[in-house]
Design an enzyme around this catalytic site. Sequence first.
Site, PDB file in Angstrom:
ATOM      1  N   GLY A  62     -41.227 -18.478   1.381  1.00  0.00           N
ATOM      2  CA  GLY A  62     -41.992 -17.482   2.134  1.00  0.00           C
ATOM      3  C   GLY A  62     -41.584 -16.077   1.760  1.00  0.00           C
ATOM      4  CG  ASN A  89     -34.921 -19.736   6.974  1.00  0.00           C
ATOM      5  OD1 ASN A  89     -35.191 -20.726   6.317  1.00  0.00           O
ATOM      6  ND2 ASN A  89     -35.835 -18.819   7.277  1.00  0.00           N
ATOM      7  NE  ARG A 128     -37.857 -12.786   6.960  1.00  0.00           N
ATOM      8  CZ  ARG A 128     -38.285 -14.055   6.943  1.00  0.00           C
ATOM      9  NH1 ARG A 128     -39.299 -14.393   6.184  1.00  0.00           N
ATOM     10  NH2 ARG A 128     -37.676 -14.974   7.661  1.00  0.00           N
ATOM     11  CG  HIS A 181     -43.796 -22.945   9.512  1.00  0.00           C
ATOM     12  ND1 HIS A 181     -43.849 -24.309   9.275  1.00  0.00           N
ATOM     13  CD2 HIS A 181     -43.153 -22.403   8.442  1.00  0.00           C
ATOM     14  CE1 HIS A 181     -43.270 -24.567   8.103  1.00  0.00           C
ATOM     15  NE2 HIS A 181     -42.843 -23.433   7.589  1.00  0.00           N
ATOM     16  CD1 TRP A 182     -41.151 -19.609  10.391  1.00  0.00           C
ATOM     17  CD2 TRP A 182     -40.599 -17.606  11.221  1.00  0.00           C
ATOM     18  NE1 TRP A 182     -41.355 -18.689   9.398  1.00  0.00           N
ATOM     19  CE2 TRP A 182     -41.020 -17.449   9.880  1.00  0.00           C
ATOM     20  CE3 TRP A 182     -40.218 -16.484  11.952  1.00  0.00           C
ATOM     21  CZ2 TRP A 182     -41.056 -16.198   9.251  1.00  0.00           C
ATOM     22  CZ3 TRP A 182     -40.257 -15.242  11.326  1.00  0.00           C
ATOM     23  CH2 TRP A 182     -40.663 -15.102   9.992  1.00  0.00           C
TER      24      TRP A 182
END
Length: 286
Positions: free
Chosen positions: A40, A48, A182, A266-267
């Site tokens: 990603g 993460n 990010r 998703h996380w």
Amino acid sequence: SGCVDVTYENTLREVGTEKGVLRYHEVGDGPPLLLLHGSGIGVNGWRNYRGNLAAFAEHFHCYALEFPGFGVSDPVRGHPVLTAVDSVVRFMDALGIESASVVGNSMGGVVGANVAINHATRIDKLVAIGGVGTNIFSPGPSEGSRLLQEFADNPTRDGLIRWLNCMLFDPKLVTDELIEERWQAANDPGALRTIRAMYGSEAIARQQQFLADSDVPPYWSMLHKVQCPTLLTWGFDDRQCPLDMATIPLRLIPDAELHVFPNCGHWVNTEAKDAFERVSIEFLRR
């Protein structure tokens, strides 16, 4: 968790291997646990798992490995998933870890499953966060994968924000700090090369051509070879790896179970942090 000091500087380590330096974060005592990060935009092992390390470190000797090509460990040539699988075995060999349990986030779960398929004695238990399997009912590529492809082809801040909003069920979690961190990380030339190698239009076309021309079966068709107990964790509202993907691993892996978290994208380890840690630690200690 007050008793474990989890800061970037205190936990960062490195080890030399025949294919360059691998960096990782190490904390805690107990049986070895490898934490393998996802792919990603602007991702790495620390980003993460920094929120989860303290909880896992109370029970396990944790190693959050930084895969080659994500701006931290030395890059190597090859497809990022395959080089990641190789890096796990290199890492374990370099540190003398005969076998370990694995928590793998998305791509990290796929990497963990591949290590379990090809090096069965090295993996004791596997916790996968989404990722493992393939679409059955939901469109492919998924919404999240399409947004990654858009970003890989044309990296913009707006594209990053669209993707982040797709990763999480609760839009309030997409903070200015997250976007900025990010965005800065995504501009690292090595990280940009990796995301293009995985999600760029040209790379995807090459992969599809390779699969069409080759006799190599997709990894998910080999999941019956995963001999270790496996916990699949999934957000019910995952738009990167929709929930139907869990069907094949749940059917093929001989000792697999599935835990689905409500109101979660998703996380999973971020959005359902406490529940995810509780369920995963129970499974790993069982």
